[in-house]
Design an enzyme around this catalytic site. Structure first.
Site, PDB file in Angstrom:
ATOM      1  N   GLU A  23       1.000  -1.313  -0.349  1.00 53.80           N
ATOM      2  CA  GLU A  23       0.296   0.228  -0.254  1.00 53.80           C
ATOM      3  C   GLU A  23       0.799   1.387  -0.098  1.00 53.80           C
ATOM      4  O   GLU A  23       1.773   1.570   1.023  1.00 53.80           O
ATOM      5  CB  GLU A  23      -0.827  -0.204   1.112  1.00 53.80           C
ATOM      6  N   CYS A  25       3.831   7.733   1.463  1.00 53.91           N
ATOM      7  CA  CYS A  25       4.784   6.473   2.417  1.00 53.91           C
ATOM      8  C   CYS A  25       4.678   5.324   1.628  1.00 53.91           C
ATOM      9  O   CYS A  25       3.873   4.775   0.703  1.00 53.91           O
ATOM     10  CB  CYS A  25       3.962   6.547   3.251  1.00 53.91           C
ATOM     11  N   CYS A  62       7.448  -7.779   7.470  1.00 53.53           N
ATOM     12  CA  CYS A  62       8.949  -7.221   7.461  1.00 53.53           C
ATOM     13  C   CYS A  62      10.181  -8.502   8.774  1.00 53.53           C
ATOM     14  O   CYS A  62       8.540  -9.548   9.463  1.00 53.53           O
ATOM     15  CB  CYS A  62       8.359  -6.457   8.610  1.00 53.53           C
ATOM     16  N   CYS A  77       8.482  -6.554  15.807  1.00 54.44           N
ATOM     17  CA  CYS A  77       8.458  -5.365  16.806  1.00 54.44           C
ATOM     18  C   CYS A  77       6.371  -5.821  16.980  1.00 54.44           C
ATOM     19  O   CYS A  77       6.256  -6.148  15.825  1.00 54.44           O
ATOM     20  CB  CYS A  77       7.872  -4.395  16.035  1.00 54.44           C
ATOM     21  N   CYS A  83       3.393  -4.088  15.412  1.00 54.54           N
ATOM     22  CA  CYS A  83       3.804  -3.749  14.614  1.00 54.54           C
ATOM     23  C   CYS A  83       2.858  -4.646  13.635  1.00 54.54           C
ATOM     24  O   CYS A  83       3.547  -6.085  13.496  1.00 54.54           O
ATOM     25  CB  CYS A  83       4.402  -2.958  14.357  1.00 54.54           C
TER      26      CYS A  83
HETATM   27  N1  SAH Z   1      11.146  -0.463   9.802  1.00 48.93           N
HETATM   28  C1  SAH Z   1      10.700   1.198   9.809  1.00 48.93           C
HETATM   29  C2  SAH Z   1       9.730   1.225   9.089  1.00 48.93           C
HETATM   30  C3  SAH Z   1       8.832   0.939   8.923  1.00 48.93           C
HETATM   31  S1  SAH Z   1       7.389   1.211  10.295  1.00 48.93           S
HETATM   32  C4  SAH Z   1      10.633   1.044  11.173  1.00 48.93           C
HETATM   33  O1  SAH Z   1      10.461   0.967  11.737  1.00 48.93           O
HETATM   34  O2  SAH Z   1      10.774   2.894  11.529  1.00 48.93           O
HETATM   35  C5  SAH Z   1       6.908   3.042  10.562  1.00 48.93           C
HETATM   36  C6  SAH Z   1       6.758   3.307  11.420  1.00 48.93           C
HETATM   37  O3  SAH Z   1       5.368   2.764  12.359  1.00 48.93           O
HETATM   38  C7  SAH Z   1       7.805   3.314  12.776  1.00 48.93           C
HETATM   39  O4  SAH Z   1       8.211   4.023  13.461  1.00 48.93           O
HETATM   40  C8  SAH Z   1       6.979   1.897  13.915  1.00 48.93           C
HETATM   41  O5  SAH Z   1       7.684   1.441  14.549  1.00 48.93           O
HETATM   42  C9  SAH Z   1       5.791   2.940  12.987  1.00 48.93           C
HETATM   43  N2  SAH Z   1       4.566   1.067  14.106  1.00 48.93           N
HETATM   44  C10 SAH Z   1       4.363   0.445  13.899  1.00 48.93           C
HETATM   45  N3  SAH Z   1       3.357  -0.356  14.063  1.00 48.93           N
HETATM   46  C11 SAH Z   1       2.333   0.486  14.574  1.00 48.93           C
HETATM   47  C12 SAH Z   1       1.434   0.896  15.166  1.00 48.93           C
HETATM   48  N4  SAH Z   1       0.772  -0.199  15.471  1.00 48.93           N
HETATM   49  N5  SAH Z   1       1.463   2.636  15.809  1.00 48.93           N
HETATM   50  C13 SAH Z   1       2.103   3.396  15.814  1.00 48.93           C
HETATM   51  N6  SAH Z   1       2.552   3.080  15.402  1.00 48.93           N
HETATM   52  C14 SAH Z   1       3.663   1.938  14.832  1.00 48.93           C
END
Ligand code: SAH
Length: 386
Positions: free
Chosen positions: A93, A130, A137, A141, A144
């Site tokens: 997306e 974006c 991934c 985390c 996420c």
């Molecule tokens: N892998 C990279 C980029 C992708 S995620 C990174 O970790 O930076 C983009 C951002 O969204 C990151 O800061 C990530 O931690 C955040 N993110 C992921 N899941 C989220 C959620 N459920 N709520 C808010 N932010 C989230």
């Protein structure tokens, strides 16, 4: 340099080799490169100043659009999401975010200085786009959806670039792509070569590409990748780091990669990043209720960031189906932000953009879909064991 398999991912010098191999004149290389990267044309048949035989040769050599639009959603706040279908069933997306005048996270991930803006040009709505670098991934985390889905595959540079070129075609005449953030699905620095190639393609002067200062790469904090990015692009590419915790105890729990690259090492990498004057590193901090959002953590964060040129984006966590974690109350968010502000750390609370089209961070529907499929597979495997 190895020649990229996919023609859309080729740099001009690689096109020159390819043209030679096709028995064509070298100047055709720049012509085709500009068709793709300046005009966004991904179909050889539309390259009207190329001869028919050359167009046929290009198609026969495997030149085809790397992505197609499968769906489009629009939210009331102007945010749009394009669902793109790639090879082998991968989907991503792209989120098109019009920047309003509020200092919002994605705007603040972009440079403050606008010296290359033409003051006489009519005001256009600035768009932040974006894009994703991987399908799923591997970083794991816990908050996420992409991380919970696991990695399906990395995207090629051509697939990353196609997200930009196709999204540009979906902008309104009064809109202009200003900033590009690698904040969609995936970890860009875990997939360094294709990410770097995509940046080279997008910023290439032959196609009047965008300034690297308008591109921000977001990372969980892969230390060697941060160093490479800094060295390869002279610090010109914007850097955003998903910190989400002020100490290793909390960070280990929510971001498994922290066990490999703990906070001291990450902070060292940030200090060494060759940041140009007037630029700052963006620190992303997703606030999770009762996990990392206390006043004590805010104070610890102030200490940790002391002496670093940063701005902090606070992101109240967006709920995902794969986790029970949730956003703190507005009062807790405000209290956290107050500690940072009172201590001179510049910070913004990221407004929830694109919520209703599931375009918010970590919420991309495709990632959620992947989580569901993974659960189904796990359930099947468990059932077959019994
Ligand atoms: N892998 C990279 C980029 C992708 S995620 C990174 O970790 O930076 C983009 C951002 O969204 C990151 O800061 C990530 O931690 C955040 N993110 C992921 N899941 C989220 C959620 N459920 N709520 C808010 N932010 C989230």
């Amino acid at each position: 340099m190895t020649t990229s398999v996919d023609p859309v991912g080729r740099l001009p010098e690689e096109w020159r080799e390819a043209m030679q191999a096709l028995g064509e004149k070298p100047f055709r290389a720049e012509q085709v490169f500009r068709w793709i990267h300046e005009r966004g044309v991904l179909d050889p048949d539309q390259m009207s100043d190329l001869s028919k035989p050359l167009r046929e040769k290009l198609k026969a050599s495997g030149f085809a659009p790397p992505a197609r639009v499968a769906d489009k959603h629009a939210a009331a706040d102007g945010t749009r999401k394009l669902v793109l279908e790639l090879a082998n069933g991968a989907r991503v997306e792209c989120v098109i975010i019009p920047m309003t005048d509020v200092p919002d996270a994605d705007a603040s991930a972009a440079p403050e200085d606008d010296e290359d803006d033409d003051p006489t040009a009519p005001e256009k709505t600035r768009i932040t786009l974006c894009v994703s670098t991987q399908y799923g991934c591997a970083m794991g985390c816990v908050f996420c959806a992409s991380g919970q889905a696991g990695l399906q595959r990395g995207l090629t540079a051509s697939e990353v670039v196609a997200q930009v070129l196709i999204s540009k075609q979906h902008l309104e005449p009064h809109e202009e792509l200003k900033n590009l953030v690698f904040m969609g699905m995936g970890e860009p620095l875990h997939h360094y070569d294709e990410t770097a190639r995509a940046i080279r393609l997008l910023t290439h002067p032959t196609a009047r590409g965008m300034s690297p200062r308008r591109i921000t790469v977001s990372t969980v904090g892969l230390v060697p990748g941060i160093a490479r990015l800094g060295a390869d692009f002279g610090g010109k590419v914007g850097l955003a780091v998903s910190l989400h915790a002020p100490n290793d105890i909390i960070r280990d729990r929510i971001m498994p990669m922290n066990r490999k690259y703990p906070i001291v090492e990450l902070m060292r990498a940030l200090r060494e990043y060759p940041l140009p004057q007037r630029r700052r590193i963006t620190i992303e901090y997703t606030l999770m209720d009762g996990v990392n959002d206390g006043v004590a953590e805010a104070r610890e964060l102030v200490q940790l960031l002391r002496g670093l040129r940063v701005k902090v984006n606070l992101i109240p966590m967006n709920p995902i189906s794969a986790s029970e974690l949730k956003a703190p109350s507005g009062a807790r968010v405000a209290a956290f932000q107050r500690v940072l502000s009172e201590n001179g750390v510049s910070c913004f609370v990221r407004t929830r953009r694109g919520d209703e089209v599931s375009a918010a961070c970590g919420q991309l529907a495709i990632a959620d879909d992947l989580v569901r499929k993974k659960r189904e597979r796990d359930a099947l495997r468990d059932a077959s064991k019994q």
